[in-house]
Motif scaffolding. Structure first.
Motif, PDB file in Angstrom:
ATOM      1  N   THR A  70      25.908  12.429  19.962  1.00 45.91           N
ATOM      2  CA  THR A  70      25.378  12.977  18.706  1.00 45.91           C
ATOM      3  C   THR A  70      24.438  14.136  18.988  1.00 45.91           C
ATOM      4  O   THR A  70      24.425  15.133  18.249  1.00 45.91           O
ATOM      5  CB  THR A  70      24.639  11.888  17.907  1.00 45.91           C
ATOM      6  N   ALA A  71      23.668  14.033  20.068  1.00 52.18           N
ATOM      7  CA  ALA A  71      22.767  15.128  20.457  1.00 52.18           C
ATOM      8  C   ALA A  71      23.574  16.383  20.796  1.00 52.18           C
ATOM      9  O   ALA A  71      23.162  17.501  20.471  1.00 52.18           O
ATOM     10  CB  ALA A  71      21.916  14.703  21.654  1.00 52.18           C
ATOM     11  N   LEU A  72      24.724  16.205  21.431  1.00 55.38           N
ATOM     12  CA  LEU A  72      25.603  17.349  21.716  1.00 55.38           C
ATOM     13  C   LEU A  72      26.143  17.946  20.420  1.00 55.38           C
ATOM     14  O   LEU A  72      26.230  19.165  20.270  1.00 55.38           O
ATOM     15  CB  LEU A  72      26.755  16.919  22.623  1.00 55.38           C
ATOM     16  N   PHE A  73      26.496  17.075  19.477  1.00 58.10           N
ATOM     17  CA  PHE A  73      26.959  17.561  18.174  1.00 58.10           C
ATOM     18  C   PHE A  73      25.849  18.338  17.459  1.00 58.10           C
ATOM     19  O   PHE A  73      26.123  19.301  16.741  1.00 58.10           O
ATOM     20  CB  PHE A  73      27.417  16.401  17.292  1.00 58.10           C
ATOM     21  N   VAL A  74      24.623  17.914  17.642  1.00 61.56           N
ATOM     22  CA  VAL A  74      23.485  18.621  17.040  1.00 61.56           C
ATOM     23  C   VAL A  74      23.415  20.051  17.569  1.00 61.56           C
ATOM     24  O   VAL A  74      23.191  21.004  16.805  1.00 61.56           O
ATOM     25  CB  VAL A  74      22.159  17.878  17.324  1.00 61.56           C
ATOM     26  N   ILE A  75      23.601  20.213  18.879  1.00 61.49           N
ATOM     27  CA  ILE A  75      23.597  21.553  19.471  1.00 61.49           C
ATOM     28  C   ILE A  75      24.748  22.372  18.915  1.00 61.49           C
ATOM     29  O   ILE A  75      24.581  23.554  18.586  1.00 61.49           O
ATOM     30  CB  ILE A  75      23.681  21.459  21.014  1.00 61.49           C
ATOM     31  N   VAL A  76      25.908  21.745  18.766  1.00 63.42           N
ATOM     32  CA  VAL A  76      27.084  22.431  18.211  1.00 63.42           C
ATOM     33  C   VAL A  76      26.811  22.888  16.784  1.00 63.42           C
ATOM     34  O   VAL A  76      27.099  24.028  16.413  1.00 63.42           O
ATOM     35  CB  VAL A  76      28.324  21.500  18.244  1.00 63.42           C
ATOM     36  N   SER A  87      19.832  35.481  20.361  1.00 66.80           N
ATOM     37  CA  SER A  87      19.980  35.117  21.772  1.00 66.80           C
ATOM     38  C   SER A  87      20.510  33.696  21.937  1.00 66.80           C
ATOM     39  O   SER A  87      21.295  33.408  22.850  1.00 66.80           O
ATOM     40  CB  SER A  87      18.633  35.271  22.495  1.00 66.80           C
ATOM     41  N   LEU A  88      20.087  32.793  21.036  1.00 66.88           N
ATOM     42  CA  LEU A  88      20.550  31.409  21.120  1.00 66.88           C
ATOM     43  C   LEU A  88      22.047  31.308  20.830  1.00 66.88           C
ATOM     44  O   LEU A  88      22.778  30.574  21.500  1.00 66.88           O
ATOM     45  CB  LEU A  88      19.770  30.529  20.141  1.00 66.88           C
ATOM     46  N   VAL A  89      22.496  32.058  19.826  1.00 64.69           N
ATOM     47  CA  VAL A  89      23.922  32.052  19.494  1.00 64.69           C
ATOM     48  C   VAL A  89      24.733  32.635  20.643  1.00 64.69           C
ATOM     49  O   VAL A  89      25.791  32.108  21.015  1.00 64.69           O
ATOM     50  CB  VAL A  89      24.191  32.844  18.195  1.00 64.69           C
ATOM     51  N   LYS A  90      24.252  33.709  21.243  1.00 64.94           N
ATOM     52  CA  LYS A  90      24.953  34.330  22.373  1.00 64.94           C
ATOM     53  C   LYS A  90      25.020  33.380  23.562  1.00 64.94           C
ATOM     54  O   LYS A  90      25.991  33.392  24.321  1.00 64.94           O
ATOM     55  CB  LYS A  90      24.244  35.627  22.778  1.00 64.94           C
ATOM     56  N   PHE A  91      23.996  32.557  23.719  1.00 64.00           N
ATOM     57  CA  PHE A  91      23.961  31.614  24.837  1.00 64.00           C
ATOM     58  C   PHE A  91      24.869  30.413  24.586  1.00 64.00           C
ATOM     59  O   PHE A  91      25.570  29.945  25.497  1.00 64.00           O
ATOM     60  CB  PHE A  91      22.525  31.126  25.053  1.00 64.00           C
ATOM     61  N   LEU A  92      24.891  29.918  23.340  1.00 69.86           N
ATOM     62  CA  LEU A  92      25.594  28.676  23.039  1.00 69.86           C
ATOM     63  C   LEU A  92      27.041  28.856  22.579  1.00 69.86           C
ATOM     64  O   LEU A  92      27.897  28.014  22.863  1.00 69.86           O
ATOM     65  CB  LEU A  92      24.828  27.896  21.960  1.00 69.86           C
ATOM     66  N   MET A  93      27.325  29.922  21.863  1.00 69.17           N
ATOM     67  CA  MET A  93      28.650  30.094  21.274  1.00 69.17           C
ATOM     68  C   MET A  93      29.799  30.023  22.287  1.00 69.17           C
ATOM     69  O   MET A  93      30.856  29.442  21.989  1.00 69.17           O
ATOM     70  CB  MET A  93      28.713  31.413  20.497  1.00 69.17           C
ATOM     71  N   PRO A  94      29.646  30.580  23.503  1.00 72.29           N
ATOM     72  CA  PRO A  94      30.752  30.523  24.465  1.00 72.29           C
ATOM     73  C   PRO A  94      31.172  29.105  24.869  1.00 72.29           C
ATOM     74  O   PRO A  94      32.287  28.906  25.356  1.00 72.29           O
ATOM     75  CB  PRO A  94      30.214  31.302  25.674  1.00 72.29           C
ATOM     76  N   ILE A  95      30.279  28.117  24.690  1.00 67.82           N
ATOM     77  CA  ILE A  95      30.639  26.748  25.066  1.00 67.82           C
ATOM     78  C   ILE A  95      30.596  25.797  23.871  1.00 67.82           C
ATOM     79  O   ILE A  95      30.622  24.577  24.040  1.00 67.82           O
ATOM     80  CB  ILE A  95      29.725  26.204  26.188  1.00 67.82           C
ATOM     81  N   ARG A  96      30.540  26.346  22.684  1.00 69.17           N
ATOM     82  CA  ARG A  96      30.446  25.494  21.484  1.00 69.17           C
ATOM     83  C   ARG A  96      31.656  24.570  21.363  1.00 69.17           C
ATOM     84  O   ARG A  96      31.502  23.371  21.107  1.00 69.17           O
ATOM     85  CB  ARG A  96      30.320  26.372  20.238  1.00 69.17           C
TER      86      ARG A  96
END
Length: 254
Positions: A70-76, A87-96
């Motif tokens: 669920t914590a991973l889903f929260v990040i997603v 910057s957060l979107v650029k960091f996370l979007m490639p592995i969403r």
């Protein structure tokens, strides 16, 4: 408390393994699947109890109760709520997508492990279930129904075959999925929190702050996108959401 710990671990996991997940996504899926199978087998056979206490008391509950997934889903889901181009979107979007698939696989192990009791009762003797657990079990089935198509279509090959328009339409069901996660957790945890167990009180509060803040951020982003409001700092919105959760939490427990 366990959910807050899971959030911290999930953030650490993403920061440390971001590049590895992106480069070796298939290996990550295989490792996650093997871990999930081991959790299911260990739960059904009872062999988990033979493992060291540090694992059974600290690691196993976070995995099998779906706190970490669920914590991973929260990040997603927060990746979709942050400002585009940040910057957060650029960091996370490639592995969403990869995080979503990993979280889904782990969640299935949770459903299968707990389903041996709750799903069996739901379909064979629903009258023996507490009302909150009966509703939680139904919500769980709805969650699985939504999650599997979302997981499958997160694979790039499937996404390409679907086409952008159909894929985006299906992905919008993720909003309902997130809302049902929160409802599922509340139906299970609130009655226990009312009994006075501190861990569950903290979990209810943390879940509420995280999910209500996400809802506020996502609605704000959609309003800005449609020109219904001018872009502005999210700080007041987040502060108001957290305050609302804290005030209601205080009223609820006192």
């Amino acid at each position: 408390m366990s959910f807050l710990i899971s959030i911290i671990i999930a953030i650490f996991f993403v920061v440390v393994f971001r590049n590895f997940i992106k480069k070796h996504s298939k290996l990550c899926y295989i490792i996650t699947t093997i871990l999930s199978i081991l959790l299911i087998v260990g739960t059904y056979t009872g062999t988990i109890s033979n493992l060291p206490s540090w694992f059974t008391n600290n690691v196993y509950p976070i995995l099998i109760k779906s706190s970490f997934s669920t914590a991973l889903f929260v990040i997603v889901m927060y990746t979709g709520a942050f400002k585009n181009g940040s910057s957060l979107v650029k960091f996370l979007m490639p592995i969403r997508a990869e995080l979503s698939i990993i979280a889904s696989i782990l969640t299935l192990s949770h459903n299968i492990s707990f389903g041996k009791n709750h799903f069996v009762k739901l379909f064979t003797a629903p009258q023996t279930m507490a009302p909150n657990m009966f509703i939680a079990a139904i919500i769980s089935i709805l969650l699985i129904t939504l999650m599997i198509p979302l997981m499958i279509t997160s694979f790039p090959s499937i996404r390409k075959k679907m086409g952008a328009k159909k894929w985006k339409k299906l992905q919008k069901t993720a909003y309902l999925f997130y809302a049902l996660i929160y409802a599922h957790v509340m139906f299970i945890m609130v009655p226990i929190a009312k009994s006075g167990i501190l861990d569950y009180k903290v979990n209810v509060l943390v879940y509420s702050i995280i999910f209500l803040t996400y809802a506020a951020m996502r609605i704000h982003k959609e309003c800005v996108k449609k020109g219904l409001s001018k872009p502005k700092s999210l700080a007041p919105i987040i502060a108001a959401t957290i305050s609302f959760a804290l005030i209601n939490g205080y009223a609820f427990y006192n």
